[in-house]
Design an enzyme around this catalytic site. Structure first.
Site, mmCIF file in Angstrom:
data_model
loop_
_atom_site.group_PDB
_atom_site.id
_atom_site.type_symbol
_atom_site.label_atom_id
_atom_site.label_comp_id
_atom_site.label_asym_id
_atom_site.label_seq_id
_atom_site.Cartn_x
_atom_site.Cartn_y
_atom_site.Cartn_z
ATOM 1 N N ASP A 63 -10.802 -4.411 19.840
ATOM 2 C CA ASP A 63 -9.805 -5.112 20.650
ATOM 3 C C ASP A 63 -10.193 -4.863 22.100
ATOM 4 O OD1 ASP A 63 -7.612 -5.928 22.147
ATOM 5 O OD2 ASP A 63 -6.123 -5.080 20.779
ATOM 6 N N SER A 141 -15.445 -20.774 32.393
ATOM 7 C CA SER A 141 -14.902 -22.062 31.970
ATOM 8 C C SER A 141 -14.893 -23.047 33.126
ATOM 9 C CB SER A 141 -13.464 -21.881 31.470
ATOM 10 O OG SER A 141 -12.851 -23.113 31.177
ATOM 11 N N TYR A 154 -4.308 -19.352 32.316
ATOM 12 C CA TYR A 154 -5.660 -19.308 31.756
ATOM 13 C C TYR A 154 -6.678 -19.642 32.845
ATOM 14 C CZ TYR A 154 -9.805 -20.684 29.138
ATOM 15 O OH TYR A 154 -11.098 -20.797 28.694
ATOM 16 N N ALA A 156 -6.420 -19.255 36.015
ATOM 17 C CA ALA A 156 -6.508 -18.140 36.970
ATOM 18 C C ALA A 156 -7.393 -17.027 36.433
ATOM 19 C CB ALA A 156 -5.109 -17.606 37.273
ATOM 20 N N LYS A 158 -9.932 -17.366 34.508
ATOM 21 C CA LYS A 158 -11.327 -17.786 34.558
ATOM 22 C C LYS A 158 -11.844 -17.862 35.995
ATOM 23 C CE LYS A 158 -12.047 -17.843 30.190
ATOM 24 N NZ LYS A 158 -12.960 -16.827 29.598
#
Length: 244
Positions: A63, A141, A154, A156, A158
C-alpha cells in the site's frame, strides 16, 4: 539506446493497467522485477507468468500510502538483486466528483496515493538509483497539464507529480539520475472503477490508448544512454486536442 537486460526495476501499481503492461514489456527486455500493489493474488499470478520469460519477478503486497511498506518494497529489490536501476512510480487513483460533494475520505485517498505514495517511493529509491545512475519514471497525466473540470483534486495531484518530478530532476540530475515524466490521456485500464465503469469498459479497443503503448514509452525512457534523459513524454490519443 542502451540495453536494460539484467537490470532491476521496481514498479508500483503493478497488478493491473499501466503497471502490469510495463512489467510485461520490461520482462521481454530481460529486466528483473519487483512488483508492488495491494492485490497480492494478482501480483503473484503476474509474477508467475513473467518468470516464464526468464526473468526474476517478486510480488510484494504494498500500500503506497504506508511508508514502511514502500520502504520494504524497495529493500526487497536490493536484498534480492543487489542493486536498483529503475523505479516506475505508477500507483494512482482518481475519484471524480464536484468539489462540494467530495468527502474528506475521498480527498485524502487521492492525496495519499497520488502524492504521498509518489514521494515515499522516490525517497526510498533515490540512494540506490544514485549508485547505478538509474532512472525514476513518474506516471503523471494530461490532467496534470490542462484543467480537468470533472475532477479538480485528481488534476491537482498530477500537477503536483509533475512539479515534484521536474524539481527533483534539477536536484539529482547532476548525480547521474534520470527523471522522466510520462503523461497519458485516456487509457483502457481499471481506472475509474471506484465510482462506476472502468475506462476499459467505457472505451472500445482502438478508441483510446492501450496500456501497452504507455509501457513502451516507459521502456523508451529507461533505455536512454549516457547523459540523456526523457524529461517529459506526452502520449495522447490523436484527437485529444479536438476537445478544446
Amino acid at each position: 539506446m542502451q540495453s536494460i537486460d539484467g537490470d532491476t526495476a521496481v514498479i508500483t501499481g503493478a497488478s493491473a493497467g499501466i503497471g502490469e503492461a510495463t512489467a510485461r514489456v520490461l520482462a521481454r527486455e530481460g529486466v528483473d522485477l519487483v512488483l508492488g500493489a495491494r492485490r497480492l493474488e494478482q501480483l503473484e499470478a503476474l509474477a508467475a507468468e513473467l518468470r516464464e520469460e526468464g526473468v526474476a519477478a517478486t510480488p510484494v503486497e504494498t500500500d503506497v500510502t504506508e511508508r514502511e511498506q514502500v520502504d520494504a518494497l524497495v529493500e526487497t529489490a536490493i536484498e534480492e538483486h543487489g542493486a536498483l536501476h529503475a523505479l516506475v512510480n505508477n500507483a494512482g487513483i482518481g475519484l471524480e466528483g464536484d468539489v462540494e460533494s467530495l468527502s474528506d475520505e475521498e480527498y485524502h485517498t487521492m492525496m495519499d496515493v497520488n502524492t504521498d505514495g509518489m514521494f515515499y517511493a522516490a525517497r526510498a529509491a533515490l540512494p540506490h538509483l544514485r549508485e547505478t545512475e538509474g532512472t525514476l519514471v513518474f506516471v503523471a497525466s494530461f490532467a496534470g497539464q490542462y484543467p480537468r473540470p470533472a475532477n479538480p483534486i485528481y488534476a491537482a495531484t498530477k500537477w503536483w507529480t509533475r512539479g515534484f518530478a521536474h524539481s527533483l530532476e534539477g536536484q539529482v540530475g547532476g548525480d547521474g539520475v534520470g527523471i522522466s515524466v510520462v503523461n497519458p490521456t485516456e487509457v483502457r485500464t481499471e481506472f475509474g472503477s471506484e465510482r462506476g465503469a472502468p475506462s476499459e469498459e467505457r472505451y472500445d479497443p482502438g478508441e483510446v490508448t492501450e496500456p501497452s503503448a504507455i509501457a513502451e514509452g516507459i521502456r523508451f525512457a529507461l533505455q536512454q544512454e549516457g547523459v540523456d534523459t526523457v524529461s517529459e513524454l506526452n502520449l495522447y490519443r490523436k484527437d485529444k486536442f479536438g476537445h478544446f
